[in-house]
Write a protein that holds these residues in place. Structure first.
Motif, PDB file in Angstrom:
ATOM      1  N   TRP A   4       0.675  -1.071   0.126  1.00  0.00           N
ATOM      2  CA  TRP A   4      -0.070   0.057   0.039  1.00  0.00           C
ATOM      3  C   TRP A   4       0.878   1.217   0.002  1.00  0.00           C
ATOM      4  O   TRP A   4       0.748   2.243   0.798  1.00  0.00           O
TER       5      TRP A   4
ATOM      6  N   ARG B 169      -6.961  -8.059   6.193  1.00  0.00           N
ATOM      7  CA  ARG B 169      -6.979  -7.426   4.811  1.00  0.00           C
ATOM      8  C   ARG B 169      -8.217  -6.777   4.448  1.00  0.00           C
ATOM      9  O   ARG B 169      -8.254  -5.898   4.198  1.00  0.00           O
TER      10      ARG B 169
ATOM     11  N   GLU C 123      -8.769  -3.025   3.685  1.00  0.00           N
ATOM     12  CA  GLU C 123      -9.179  -2.757   2.524  1.00  0.00           C
ATOM     13  C   GLU C 123     -10.547  -1.968   2.579  1.00  0.00           C
ATOM     14  O   GLU C 123     -10.922  -0.806   1.658  1.00  0.00           O
TER      15      GLU C 123
END
Length: 620
Positions: A232, A556, A560
Motif C-alpha cells: 500500500w 486485510r 481494504e
C-alpha cells in the motif's frame, strides 16, 4: 445548511508552520497565521458569515469539479469543468523553513487548459476569529488588508502588458472581488502573504512557476526518503505527507489536526480544538515515522519530547501536561466563540483545550516506548535526559495507582482506566530495559516492583470474568478499543486465551461492518451529551490486532474496507458517522499514524505467511 461543504470535501496545503483547507468548490475556508495555533484569518468552515473565506471559482455557475494532489506532493489542484472550457486552480504554500516566521504565502493561481474560462475571486478575511476589524486599500499591484498587528497582502500574478486586474470591487466590509477572463494556456491569479511590513507587488507567472517547481522538488526529495516498499505504498506515502504537513518545523511538534471545532456529532457539543501537540501523538509518531524511513522527523519529535521532560525536572512540577502548544507552552486556556454558528450548527465553537490539565497516565508509557524504540536505532538519551526520565518515573511510581481521565479525555470524572495502567506498565518495562541494556544508574528494584504490581493489578481488576475480557475500567464490564494495543506493546502475546477472548468480545460489540467504536458512551457515561461515530484510529488498531492474531484474511478485508472511507485525496478525519460521512477534526494525525502502523504490520504478516507457504510447498 448548504453553506458548509462536507468535511471530507477538503484538501490540505501547508508550509510546515501553518496550513490551510481548500474545499472542492475552490473555497479556502480555514487558515490561521502565523502558526497552526494562531487566530484564524479565514474560518468560514466554522461560521459561513463571520469566519471569512477566500473563494476562487468560475463565473459560469454550472460547473463540475475534480480535485487531486500532484503525485508525491502537497500541491493541490482543483479542476473546473464548464461549458466554455476547463480551468485549474493550483493551491500550494512554499516551504517556510525551520525558523519561526510571520511571513507565509498562499499561492492561488488559475490556469485555462481548454477553451475559455472566466474566474471570480473573492477575498474576505476576518482576523482573530472575526473579532478584529481591518482596513482594505487597493492599488494596481494588488491589495492590503490591514488589521493592525496582522497584515495580509495580495500580490497580483500577471504578465507584462496585461490590463490592470480586470474588474475589482471593494465592499464596505473590507472584502475584495476580482474577475479574470482567461484564454487557453494563460495562467494568472494571486498570492496572499502575511507579514508586518509587506506591500503589494506584481508577480510574473514565471516567478510563480519557480515557486511551484521549488515546492515540487522539496516534496519529491522528502518522499524519496521513504523505505516502505509494501503493498500500500501510495496510501502510506500520502499519509506520511499529511503528517509532514501537520509538523511545526521550528520545534518538530506534530499537531493532532490543523482544525478546531469540527464536530464529532453534527449539531452536537463535542467540538474540540486539535491544533496542539499531544505527548501521546508525538510519541506514536516517533515509532511510525522510523518504520517509514523518516528518521529526521522522528528525531525532531524526540527532541521536543525531551524538552518537555527536562522542563518538568527544572520546574520541579508534578505530572507532564498531556498536550502543549507547538512551541512547548502549556497554556491552552479554553474559550468559546459565543456568536459563532459552528459547522452546520454544531456549537459551541471552542478555541483552546480545557483537557490540557487532565491527568492521563497512559502518556508516560507511550513516551517511554518511543524513547526505547529510538535507542534501537542509535538515538540515545544524554545525561540530562536520563536524569529527567528517572525523576519522572519516580513520580509515576508514587502516582500510577489512582483514578485518571483516560486516553479519550472524558469529562465525567476520574476513573481507574485499564489502558492507563497498561501504559504505566509499559513505562516501567521500557525504563528497566533501557537501564539494564546501557548500564544506566536507576532504582531498578523499585521499578521492577512497580511494573510487576501493575501487571498483577490489571490481571486481577482489569479482567472481567463476566465478560471474559479485559475491560475499560476496574469494576465495570464496558469494553474499550484502546486495549487493542495490549499485544502490540507486549503485555500479552497474541495467542493468549485471555486476549483471544477479549478480541472476540470486541468483534461482537465494538465492530460495525469493519468499523470500530472507541467504547459505548451509553454504558460508560463520559460527561458529554450526544453520541459519536466509529473512531478511525481504532479501526486501524483492530487491523493490527487481527494481523498479529493470525486472522490475516479478516485483517486485510477490514483494512481494504477502511481505505474506501478515505476522502478523494486519501485523507481521514477523526471519526466516521453512521452514514459513512467523515466527522471530527480533519485530517487527524493519529488516524494517519495508525494507518501506517497497521499497513506495515499487515504487510509483514502477509509476507511471513507467504514465505511459510513457499517453504512448505518446497518441502513437498
Amino acid at each position: 445548511m448548504n453553506e458548509y461543504p462536507l468535511i471530507a470535501d477538503h484538501g490540505l496545503i501547508g508550509d510546515l508552520q501553518t496550513a490551510a483547507m481548500v474545499a472542492t468548490d475552490g473555497t479556502l475556508d480555514w487558515f490561521c497565521s502565523p502558526r497552526f495555533d494562531s487566530p484564524s484569518i479565514f474560518a468560514s468552515l466554522l461560521d459561513h458569515s463571520r469566519g471569512g473565506h477566500f473563494s476562487t471559482r468560475p463565473l459560469d455557475k454550472a460547473f463540475a469539479t475534480k480535485q487531486l494532489y500532484l503525485p508525491d506532493t502537497a500541491i493541490l489542484i482543483t479542476r473546473f469543468l464548464t461549458e466554455g472550457g476547463v480551468g485549474e486552480l493550483i493551491d500550494f504554500m512554499p516551504i517556510s523553513g525551520t525558523s519561526p516566521s510571520d511571513e507565509h504565502r498562499l499561492v492561488r493561481v488559475v490556469r485555462c487548459v481548454r477553451g475559455r474560462v472566466s474566474f471570480d475571486i473573492e477575498v474576505a478575511p476576518r482576523f482573530d476569529y472575526g473579532r478584529q476589524e481591518h482596513h482594505l486599500s487597493v492599488s494596481d499591484d494588488g491589495a492590503l488588508f490591514d488589521a493592525g498587528e496582522t497584515r495580509l497582502v495580495l500580490h497580483l500574478v500577471r504578465e507584462e502588458g496585461d490590463e490592470r486586474l480586470g474588474r475589482h470591487d471593494a465592499t464596505d466590509e473590507g472584502d475584495l472581488h476580482v474577475s479574470l477572463a482567461l484564454e487557453e494556456g494563460q495562467m494568472r491569479g494571486v498570492v496572499l502573504q502575511t507579514g508586518p511590513d509587506l506591500v503589494p507587488r506584481v508577480m510574473r507567472p514565471a516567478e510563480v512557476r519557480r515557486l511551484l517547481d521549488d515546492t515540487v522538488d522539496f516534496w519529491h526529495d522528502w518522499v524519496g526518503q521513504s523505505t516502505y516498499a509494501g503493498r500500500w505504498r501510495e496510501e502510506l506515502e500520502r499519509s506520511a505527507i499529511t503528517l509532514k504537513l501537520l509538523t511545526y518545523a521550528p520545534t518538530g511538534a506534530l499537531v493532532a489536526a490543523p482544525t478546531a471545532g469540527l464536530p464529532e456529532q453534527i449539531g452536537g457539543e463535542r467540538n474540540w480544538d486539535y491544533r496542539y501537540t499531544w505527548v501521546r501523538d508525538a510519541s506514536f509518531s516517533i515509532h511510525t515515522l522510523i518504520r517509514m524511513g523518516f528518521a529526521d522527523e522522528a528525531v525532531a519529535f524526540s527532541r521536543w519530547l525531551y524538552d518537555r521532560f527536562i522542563e518538568r525536572r527544572e520546574s520541579g512540577s508534578g505530572p507532564l501536561n498531556i498536550m502543549y502548544r507547538i512551541d512547548g507552552n502549556p497554556d491552552l486556556q479554553e474559550e468559546i466563540l459565543p456568536d459563532w454558528e459552528g459547522y452546520r450548527g454544531s456549537s459551541p465553537v471552542r478555541i483552546g483545550n480545557g483537557a490540557a490539565g487532565q491527568l492521563q497516565l497512559d502518556i508516560y508509557g507511550e513516551a517511554m516506548d518511543a524513547l526505547y524504540y529510538l535507542h534501537g536505532f542509535g538515538v540515545g538519551i544524554g545525561q540530562p535526559g536520563w536524569l529527567a526520565v528517572c525523576e519522572l518515573l519516580e513520580w509515576l511510581a508514587d502516582n500510577w495507582d489512582q483514578p485518571e481521565e483516560g486516553i479519550w479525555e472524558t469529562r465525567g470524572g476520574r476513573k481507574d482506566f485499564t489502558y492507563g495502567r497498561l501504559m504505566c506498565w509499559v513505562a516501567f518495562d521500557r525504563a528497566i530495559r533501557l537501564a539494564t541494556a546501557h548500564g544506566r544508574p536507576a532504582p531498578l528494584e523499585r521499578w521492577i516492583a512497580e511494573r510487576d504490581a501493575i501487571y498483577n493489578q490489571i490481571m486481577n481488576k482489569g479482567w472481567s470474568p463476566e465478560r471474559k475480557a479485559f475491560v475499560q475500567q476496574y469494576g465495570e464490564t464496558v469494553l474499550d478499543a484502546s486495549l487493542l494495543k495490549m499485544p502490540q506493546v507486549g503485555f500479552v502475546v497474541p495467542g493468549d486465551p485471555m486476549w483471544q477472548s477479549t478480541l472476540h468480545a470486541m468483534d461482537a460489540e465494538l465492530v460495525s461492518d469493519s468499523l470500530v467504536y472507541r467504547y459505548d458512551p451509553s454504558a460508560s457515561p463520559d460527561g458529554l451529551l450526544g453520541s459519536e461515530g466509529t473512531f478511525s484510529l481504532c479501526t486501524f488498531l483492530y487491523v493490527d490486532a487481527l494481523a498479529r492474531s493470525g486472522r490475516l484474511d479478516e485483517a486485510r478485508v477490514v483494512f481494504e474496507k477502511m481505505l474506501t472511507y478515505a476522502n478523494h485525496l486519501g485523507l481521514y478525519s477523526e471519526e466516521i458517522a453512521a452514514t459513512g460521512e467523515q466527522i471530527g477534526n480533519f485530517p487527524q494525525a493519529f488516524t494517519h499514524l495508525a494507518l501506517i502502523d497497521a499497513a506495515i504490520t499487515l504487510n509483514d504478516c502477509l509476507d511471513e505467511a507467504a514465505g511459510k507457504a513457499r517453504r512448505k510447498d518446497g518441502a513437498k
